[in-house]
Structure formats: structure tokens, C-alpha cells
Design a protein around this motif. Sequence first.
Motif, PDB file in Angstrom:
ATOM      1  N   GLU A 166      -0.799   3.562 -12.457  1.00 52.50           N
ATOM      2  CA  GLU A 166      -2.028   2.783 -12.563  1.00 52.50           C
ATOM      3  C   GLU A 166      -2.735   3.082 -13.892  1.00 52.50           C
ATOM      4  OE1 GLU A 166      -4.924   3.618  -9.584  1.00 52.50           O
ATOM      5  OE2 GLU A 166      -6.233   1.992 -10.238  1.00 52.50           O
ATOM      6  N   GLN A 167      -2.803   4.390 -14.245  1.00 48.25           N
ATOM      7  CA  GLN A 167      -3.477   4.760 -15.490  1.00 48.25           C
ATOM      8  C   GLN A 167      -2.745   4.214 -16.711  1.00 48.25           C
ATOM      9  OE1 GLN A 167      -6.355   6.063 -16.060  1.00 48.25           O
ATOM     10  NE2 GLN A 167      -6.850   6.373 -13.909  1.00 48.25           N
ATOM     11  N   HIS A 168      -1.418   4.059 -16.584  1.00 45.65           N
ATOM     12  CA  HIS A 168      -0.667   3.480 -17.710  1.00 45.65           C
ATOM     13  C   HIS A 168      -0.848   1.983 -17.797  1.00 45.65           C
ATOM     14  CE1 HIS A 168       1.294   6.873 -19.426  1.00 45.65           C
ATOM     15  NE2 HIS A 168       1.840   7.254 -18.299  1.00 45.65           N
ATOM     16  N   GLY A 169      -1.474   1.392 -16.771  1.00 44.69           N
ATOM     17  CA  GLY A 169      -1.687  -0.051 -16.802  1.00 44.69           C
ATOM     18  C   GLY A 169      -0.480  -0.833 -16.330  1.00 44.69           C
ATOM     19  N   TRP A 170       0.479  -0.147 -15.699  1.00 44.15           N
ATOM     20  CA  TRP A 170       1.681  -0.862 -15.255  1.00 44.15           C
ATOM     21  C   TRP A 170       1.499  -1.458 -13.856  1.00 44.15           C
ATOM     22  CZ3 TRP A 170       4.567   3.879 -17.463  1.00 44.15           C
ATOM     23  CH2 TRP A 170       4.729   3.698 -18.844  1.00 44.15           C
ATOM     24  N   VAL A 171       0.621  -0.813 -13.075  1.00 41.65           N
ATOM     25  CA  VAL A 171       0.260  -1.422 -11.790  1.00 41.65           C
ATOM     26  C   VAL A 171      -1.253  -1.447 -11.706  1.00 41.65           C
ATOM     27  CG1 VAL A 171       2.324  -0.487 -10.682  1.00 41.65           C
ATOM     28  CG2 VAL A 171       0.162   0.732 -10.470  1.00 41.65           C
ATOM     29  N   THR A 172      -1.766  -2.395 -10.891  1.00 42.40           N
ATOM     30  CA  THR A 172      -3.198  -2.374 -10.604  1.00 42.40           C
ATOM     31  C   THR A 172      -3.356  -2.166  -9.105  1.00 42.40           C
ATOM     32  OG1 THR A 172      -3.277  -4.731 -10.255  1.00 42.40           O
ATOM     33  CG2 THR A 172      -3.820  -3.950 -12.454  1.00 42.40           C
ATOM     34  N   ARG A 176       1.840  -7.504 -15.712  1.00 39.15           N
ATOM     35  CA  ARG A 176       2.831  -8.043 -16.633  1.00 39.15           C
ATOM     36  C   ARG A 176       3.426  -6.944 -17.532  1.00 39.15           C
ATOM     37  NH1 ARG A 176       0.693 -12.580 -20.051  1.00 39.15           N
ATOM     38  NH2 ARG A 176      -1.075 -12.231 -18.688  1.00 39.15           N
ATOM     39  N   PRO A 177       2.571  -6.071 -18.110  1.00 39.32           N
ATOM     40  CA  PRO A 177       3.159  -4.962 -18.878  1.00 39.32           C
ATOM     41  C   PRO A 177       4.054  -4.095 -17.991  1.00 39.32           C
ATOM     42  CG  PRO A 177       0.808  -5.119 -19.294  1.00 39.32           C
ATOM     43  CD  PRO A 177       1.109  -6.086 -18.190  1.00 39.32           C
ATOM     44  N   TYR A 226      -1.054  -1.786  -4.183  1.00 41.84           N
ATOM     45  CA  TYR A 226      -0.638  -1.722  -5.587  1.00 41.84           C
ATOM     46  C   TYR A 226       0.148  -2.969  -5.939  1.00 41.84           C
ATOM     47  CZ  TYR A 226      -2.093   3.125  -5.391  1.00 41.84           C
ATOM     48  OH  TYR A 226      -2.832   4.253  -5.260  1.00 41.84           O
ATOM     49  N   HIS A 232      -0.716   6.896  -9.050  1.00 36.63           N
ATOM     50  CA  HIS A 232      -1.944   6.924  -9.856  1.00 36.63           C
ATOM     51  C   HIS A 232      -1.639   6.959 -11.336  1.00 36.63           C
ATOM     52  CE1 HIS A 232      -5.223   7.755  -6.779  1.00 36.63           C
ATOM     53  NE2 HIS A 232      -4.147   7.423  -6.108  1.00 36.63           N
ATOM     54  N   LYS A 233      -0.537   7.631 -11.682  1.00 42.08           N
ATOM     55  CA  LYS A 233      -0.176   7.680 -13.101  1.00 42.08           C
ATOM     56  C   LYS A 233       0.248   6.290 -13.588  1.00 42.08           C
ATOM     57  CE  LYS A 233       3.249   9.332 -15.349  1.00 42.08           C
ATOM     58  NZ  LYS A 233       4.543   9.947 -15.118  1.00 42.08           N
ATOM     59  N   ASN A 265       0.841  -1.192   0.000  1.00 44.76           N
ATOM     60  CA  ASN A 265       0.000   0.000   0.000  1.00 44.76           C
ATOM     61  C   ASN A 265       0.880   1.248   0.000  1.00 44.76           C
ATOM     62  OD1 ASN A 265       0.530   0.920   2.763  1.00 44.76           O
ATOM     63  ND2 ASN A 265      -0.612  -0.925   3.375  1.00 44.76           N
ATOM     64  N   ARG A 290       7.463  -5.551 -17.830  1.00 47.71           N
ATOM     65  CA  ARG A 290       8.207  -5.253 -19.064  1.00 47.71           C
ATOM     66  C   ARG A 290       8.705  -3.809 -19.044  1.00 47.71           C
ATOM     67  NH1 ARG A 290       4.450  -8.660 -21.647  1.00 47.71           N
ATOM     68  NH2 ARG A 290       3.028  -6.975 -22.151  1.00 47.71           N
ATOM     69  N   LYS A 331      -5.331   0.653   0.127  1.00 51.86           N
ATOM     70  CA  LYS A 331      -5.240   0.378  -1.316  1.00 51.86           C
ATOM     71  C   LYS A 331      -3.866  -0.225  -1.598  1.00 51.86           C
ATOM     72  CE  LYS A 331      -6.441   2.753  -5.602  1.00 51.86           C
ATOM     73  NZ  LYS A 331      -6.528   4.092  -6.194  1.00 51.86           N
TER      74      LYS A 331
END
Lengths: 885, 111
Positions: B57-63, B82-83, B78, B54-55, B26, B86, B76
Motif C-alpha cells: 500500500e505504501q508503495h502505491g501498488w495497492v489501495t 495501475r502502477p 485491498y 501495508h508495504k 480483504n 505494471r 479493509k
Amino acid sequence: MDFERWLHVLALRWRSLTGARQLDRDLDEELTYHLEQQVEELVGRGLARDEARRIVRRNFGGVEKAKEACRDARGTSTLDAAWQDVRYAVRTLTRAPGFTAVATLTLALGIGATTAVYSLIDVVLLSPLPYAAPDQLVSITGPYPNGAFAAMRRELGTMDVGAYADGHFFTLSGRGTPVRLAGTRVSAELLSILGVPPAMGRWLHAGEDAAPNDRFAILSYAAWQTRFGSDPHILGTSIELDGQAHEVVAVMPPSFKFPSRRTEVWVPLGLDPRNTVRYWASDFMPVVGRLRPGASPADAHAEIRLFQSRIVARFPWQMPADWNRDVSAIPLHDALVGDVKTRFLIMLAAVAAVLVIACANVANLSLSRAASRRREIGIRTALGATPRRVAQQLLTESVVLAFLGAIAGVLVAAEGLSILKVVLPPDTPRLMEAHVSWRVLLFAGGLAIVTGCSFGLAPVAQALRTRLNGALDSGSRGSGGSVAAPVRAALTVAQVAFAVLLLIAAGLLVRSLWTLSQSDPGFHAEQVVTAHISPAESICDTADRCLTFYRELERQVRAAPGIRGAALVNTLPLTGAIAKRSVVLQGYTVPDGKAAPLFWLHAVTPDYFKVMNIRLEAGRTFTPADLTGRPAVAMVTGATARRFWPGQDPIGRQVRFIDERSWHTVVGVVADVRGFDLARSVPEWIDGAMYVPHGPNATMEDGRIPSDMAVVLDTSMDIRRVSSALEDITSRATGPVVVDDVRAMKSITADAIAAPAATSSVLVTVAMLALALGTIGVYGVLSFLVSRQTREIGIRLALGARPSDVFWRVIGEGASLCTAGILLGLGGAFAVTRWLASELHGVNATDPVTYTAVAAAVAVVSLAACAVPTRRAMRVDPLIVLREP
Amino acid sequence: MSKPPDLMQGTLDLLLLKILALEPMNGHAISVRLKQVSSDVLQVSDGSLYPALHKLEQHGWVTATWQVTENNRRAKFYRLTRPGRRQLDKEAANWGRISTAISRLLDLGHA
């Protein structure tokens, strides 16, 4: 970006947009947790709680600022910016109502016309057929008679086949006034192959199409409603068709229109191998097949070819070697829309050209505006807008404008579609199903985006070249940006070229239509009214009784007041009705491998040639005595005589039907009549045309004399009075007689030209639209050029140039653009109009008259468009212009 | 990416990705870990930590998922995707290249 991540990001963006409030709550909770944890830690180290809170707050540094930064990170900022752009675009457009209105209207015409034609194409060409698993349905291209079809049904392994014979009429009697129902004979399996379940009742069972167990009838929904008052107990009852009882086994749903919406009743084929002539020679039928599981279209094609090679030998007589030799199995959809496709694609190409012209116009308008907006863009750039941001904003404005155009365009399309439905020939397949569906709306939306982006490119390119300094200095009405002039010139040239192309296409179609309508049909029937007579089976069961009925009918009609002449004929010209027979001609040898000549056989009463004003070329016409059939006589048409007895006198020659013994002696030669359509007297597969008297020898392919006849009347009476007179006469016959299709021969001729007239009227409208838009374009660009050069012209005038010099200079500029456009258009037309060839009769696709006329017309119109700006240029007052800052 | 990322910004992203590559955490725990591993050399204010997370997360690198912590609070967490892994490899390589280049440049004067 890989797909998985892309999806994920998309979902997050969606959540950012829709669940903003929840996200804000989450953010609060997350930060609160963080702060409290730190406070707990400090408290654990022995600090007072209040003190700990203060320190934590200070270290964190602006909770609200952090929250704002987190919200920014959600990635809605691009979307926000887009939304901002849209709002800004709407504000800008409302501030320039004149520009917005003109651009919207122009785009609405372009997008509307394209969308209207697309909505037709969507249904007619792109939608799957309304049958079960339509991609498994194939059409077998050759027509086959009953016997060959029965063999095909037994022997094919790759598909189940069904046949249908369209164009039959059945007299429905026993329910008040007898009426004629348009009917289609079908094989038992046809409906189940198409896979459309009846609205009520059942499909035919196997074997229910073989005589004598074939007295069934399936009603269309419309016939059930109009002819039988939607009788809910109709199933199982017996109706009388052609004097014979048929059991109603089904009513089809309203959507079922096979093979066309004309069909009111489907009746089994009535296969009867004992009647050899009918079984093998009449009703050559189209065949529909459904591929069996595992069979491919190629398998079906191979098998039908193999079948064709076997079946020829099984005919009871010698079939021509090349009969149906190139039969194939093609997708049913292709077979049904075949000839419509070309016309629709021509129309689509035409409206697409209009859309391009409209786009070019709006691009030109936008460029004019962009020139005056250079200051605004300059300021925005100076304030830090990146070129990308400026471009995005300008493009957004164009797309918003295009969407306005598309919204108005959908209204135009709806209106245009209803006009097209009236104008296009009613036998166009599935025409009435076309409507503005969601797919059409989607198409219009797509067009808006594409057009918006394409005409939006011009102002963007211009804006990006705008130099900051150049824009902000005082000479803001300078040269207008380096990109504008050549782009605008190119746009104008393209507009003129497209307009020329469309006008030539339209011109060719109109000339072809003119040739058709002016071609001599061979008959002159200005005052002829015709009617179709179908007596019940009881009246025409033997040739004698049938002839007696018709002789009496003709006598009474001729005696009726207001009728100057009357005659009977089995097939009226231009109505699609054909009667044909294979013949043997004396003195003519059939070449090896060819079939016996196939003639169109007209059975007429002697006055036919007089009533229809058909010119006699040699010999004599029929006399009342000829009606007895002894001796048997015949007449041939001029073209037939020249083809089969070249250089010889046809009078006295003999001709007989291939399956009969008695010879008919040719007594006269008459002029050719355009019987099949306005371009042809007989279709390509028929070799000639002959007339025989309507007597006992006027036998058709089924060995019987024709029972249905058309009556032609020379009269000035209107249709209603003719109709009641005929009904009055036929009501005195011994059985029910249907009189229908009472029409003026004039209107039959007019209908024959309807289909080509529809295509050309659509194209003419579209071409005129293109010319109007193109002219506006020429006017617009020349006005722009003049306003740009006002100062220069002023200086020239001040230095002593004469107004005529200015005139030649400006008009020269306009003329060179138009000339380039016209030349390009002519070249384009030369390359493209060959695709029109199938639609042209009596005029070449490169007809020099049309090309010259269009080029001249466009030159005149576009020079006229140059006139106003040129006048303005000549009136430039150097004193005023040069004093301007 | 077409242009090299802003150095500090990129560095923070790299550090966060690296920390999350070890285990899901978290925000508070990440902040504590950052201070530990960098021995307070890298001063990352908590105020810029969260926007960075948060950025990512928006890039899809962390959920991020809501989970219950040891002390029974909702927080929360994090987790690297997989992306994200990479991206970490890419940025680590990038970092290596840049730092080598800069070191070499700085060494020039001494030679």
C-alpha cells in the motif's frame, strides 16, 4: 517512479505522519476482523470458542509484533531517521559552542548579505510592475513632442499609447503661502493605460488633455494629505496652479508612484496645435503603450518603426535623418529598471562571492572538526552504520548549521536592507517597496540548503574515506584523511582569489569615484548658497515684467546684509535641469544629414561667473549693459569654441537661435563647467554650451524667457538665514513667489556623486568582509597544517633542523597558497571587471595600479595571517612532542 | 530496482499482487486464498501477511478502502492500482527469469 504513483505515495506518507492514531485504530480493527473470522471458521467446524481463539492466536504468531511490522511499513522510518539526525545534529552542535558560533556568524554574514541584496532585486527587478496586466505594457524608447504623440495616438493599431512629461513644477497658490508642487503632465489616457484606479474620483476622459479644455488636476495621495489636509470634499473643487484654476478630478492611491514618487500632481498635457513651436518642439516625452488584444510586442515594434518613418516628414521643419531612427517598443519593466539592473547585478555577484568564501571557511572548520571526529565515525561504522547513513547524518548536521546561519542571516539581511535603503540613491525605482517578504525568506531557506549541502560535502567526502582500522587505532592524530589537505588547500586558494577579485572591483570603483570627486567641476562655489525662485504667472506674464521683477530681486538681494555677491541663472549645474536650443553658427556648415547643433543655453546675469568662480579663458564676461539685449551678445565654453571654430578666434563670431533672426556676437570664452554630471559638461546628445545675458533675447524653445530662475549667492550665512532673507524680499513682490530648494552648492556637488558612491561603498564593505573571511580562512588552514605536522616538525628539530628551516617551510606553504589565490584572483578580475566598465569614469577596467595595489595588500594581509601558525611551528618543543603517545 | 529483491520477500509481494489482480479482497480472504492456491506449500504466517500488504500500500501498488462484507462486517479491502499492475508484470517477468536461470543451473549436474 511515475508521477501518479509518486503523488499517491506522498499523500500516504503525509497521512502516516499526521494521522498515526487513526491508522493505529484501523490496524486494530483490521486484525481483529481477521482473527474473529478465523475463530468463526473453527467454531463452524465444531471447535469450542475458547479453544478456537487459542489456536488462532498461536497460528497468527505475535499480534503486537505484526502491528509493529505494519507500522514500520508505513514508511515513516526515513523521516524518523531524518528527525533523529536533526536532533543529534543539534546536540552535537550545542556540545561545540565555539565552532557553532563561529560557523553560524560566518554563514549569517554570507547568507545575510546575499539575502539583503536579493530582497532588493526581488522587488526592483523580479516583481511585476504594480499596474494592471503589466506584461502588456511597453515603453516606446524615443521621446516624442506633443504633435508627434497626438499623431501616434490616432494612428497606431497595435497599442493604446499614453505620454508623460516629468519634471514640471506648478506653483500652488490661493491657500496661504504659495508652494511648488512637483508635477507630471500626462495624456488623458495614461492613467487608464496603466490601469490603476484612483483612490477617489475618476480618470481623465478622452480629449481632456487638449487646450483649452485641460484645466484638471489629479493629486497624489501624499499631496492630498499634506497640502490639502486630507480634505474629503476635494473632488470637484478648484485649485490654483500657476495662477490658473484647475478642477481636482481624482486622488490617486498611496501606492501609485508614476513616473516616480516625487510627483505630487498630474496635469493634462494641454495639447495645442496652434502653438506650433510648443506643439512640435518642447517637452519631448516618453511614451507608454498597452498592447491591444492579439497584438504581440513584435507587432508593436514593427508598427512604431513604420510610424517613425512617416512622422519625421510631418514636422514643420527639417528633422535630422537619424532622429529616433532606432526607436523600439520594449517591455515597460525593462525600460524602468534599465540602468539600475547593472548595479544590482554587480552587487549580487559581490555578495555571492562573499557567500562562497563564507562557505569555504565553514567547510574548512568542519574539516578540522571532522578530523577530530574520526573516532566517533569509526565507532559508528563498526557498529553497523552504512556509509550512506553516516553521510546523511553529517550532511544533516551541515544543513542544520546552515539553517542556524540563515536565521541569523535574515536578521543581518533586515538590517542590511535598511542600510541599503539609506545608502542607495533615492531615485532608485521601487527602492522603498523592498522588504523581507516570504519570498525572501524562502530564498534564505533555499540558500541554507544549498550552502549546507555544499560545505557539508567536504567532511562527508573525508568521512567516507576514513578506514575503519585507521580510525580506531591509537594514532588518531595521524595524517588527517587523504582528502583533507588538497581540498583545504583548494578552498583556501579559492577564498583568496575571490577576495582579490572583489577588492579589485571595489578598488576600481573607488578610484573612479576619486577621479570624479577630484575632477575640476569648472566652478568653485565653496561659499555659495542657491535657491529656486518661481514667481506666479501674474509676475512673469510678459518678458518686460518678468525682467523688472528679477532686476529688482537681484538688487535687493545684493543689498541685503551678509551677502557679498548675487547672480541669477536658469539652469544650475548638476541639478538635472537642462535648457537647450538649436543654433546656427557663423562659419560652421552643418554636415549633410545632420541636425543643426543643439546647445545648452544658460541665461545668466553678469555676476554669475564671479560668484561661481568660473574662469574666463578669452574676451570678457557680460556687463550690466548687455542685459538690455542691444547689441545681443553671447559667450561660449572652451570646448564648444574648439569644436565649432577649431584654430580660429571665437571672439567676434556670431551665433543665432535657429528660429530667430537676430545674431548674438560672441564676446567671451569661459571654462567648461560640469553641468550635466561630474563626468560630463553636457549629455552626449547636446553638442555645446553657450551663455546669454538674462535679458529680452534670452528666449527658450517656447519663445519665452525663462520664468523660473535659480539665484546664486556668495555668502557665509547658513541656509535658514538665507531662506528667510529671500522670503522677506519676495514677499514684497506684486504677486506670490515660491522660494524653495535653498541649498549650499557644496551639497549639490556632493549629491551628484551619491549614486556612484553608493555602489562603491557597498562594494568596498563587501570586499572588506571578503578579505576578513579570506584571512580567517588562510589562518585556519595553516594552523591546521601546522598542528598536523607537529610531530614531523618535532622530529626534524630533534634531528638538527634549525628554527629558521621550520619558519621557511611553514611560511612557504602559506605563501604558495596565497600566491596561487592572488594569481587566480588577478586572472579572474581581468576577465570579469570589464562588466564594470559602464560604472567607471577616468579609470580603465584593467587599471594596473589597482591590480598591483590589491595584490600587494592581499599578500601582506595573508602573510600576516600566516604569522601566528608559523610562530607556533617554530616553538615546537621536540622533547614534548616526541614523548606524546 | 537497482538490485534484485530479496527472494522470499519478493515472492510474497508477487503472490499478493497476483491474487489481488484477480479481484479486490480483504486480508482474511487473501490469507485463505493463499493457502488454497499454494496447497499449503508456501507457509505464509498471518503475522507477516499484513506487514507485506501495508508495504504494498505504501508503495502505491495497492489501495485500501473500508467496505462491508457479505456477513455485514466492516473490513479493509485491498485493490490493485495501475502502477501495481505494471509492478506485477515486472516482478512476474523477473521471477520467470530467475527461476529459469536457477533451473538451468540445477540441470547442469544431471547433464
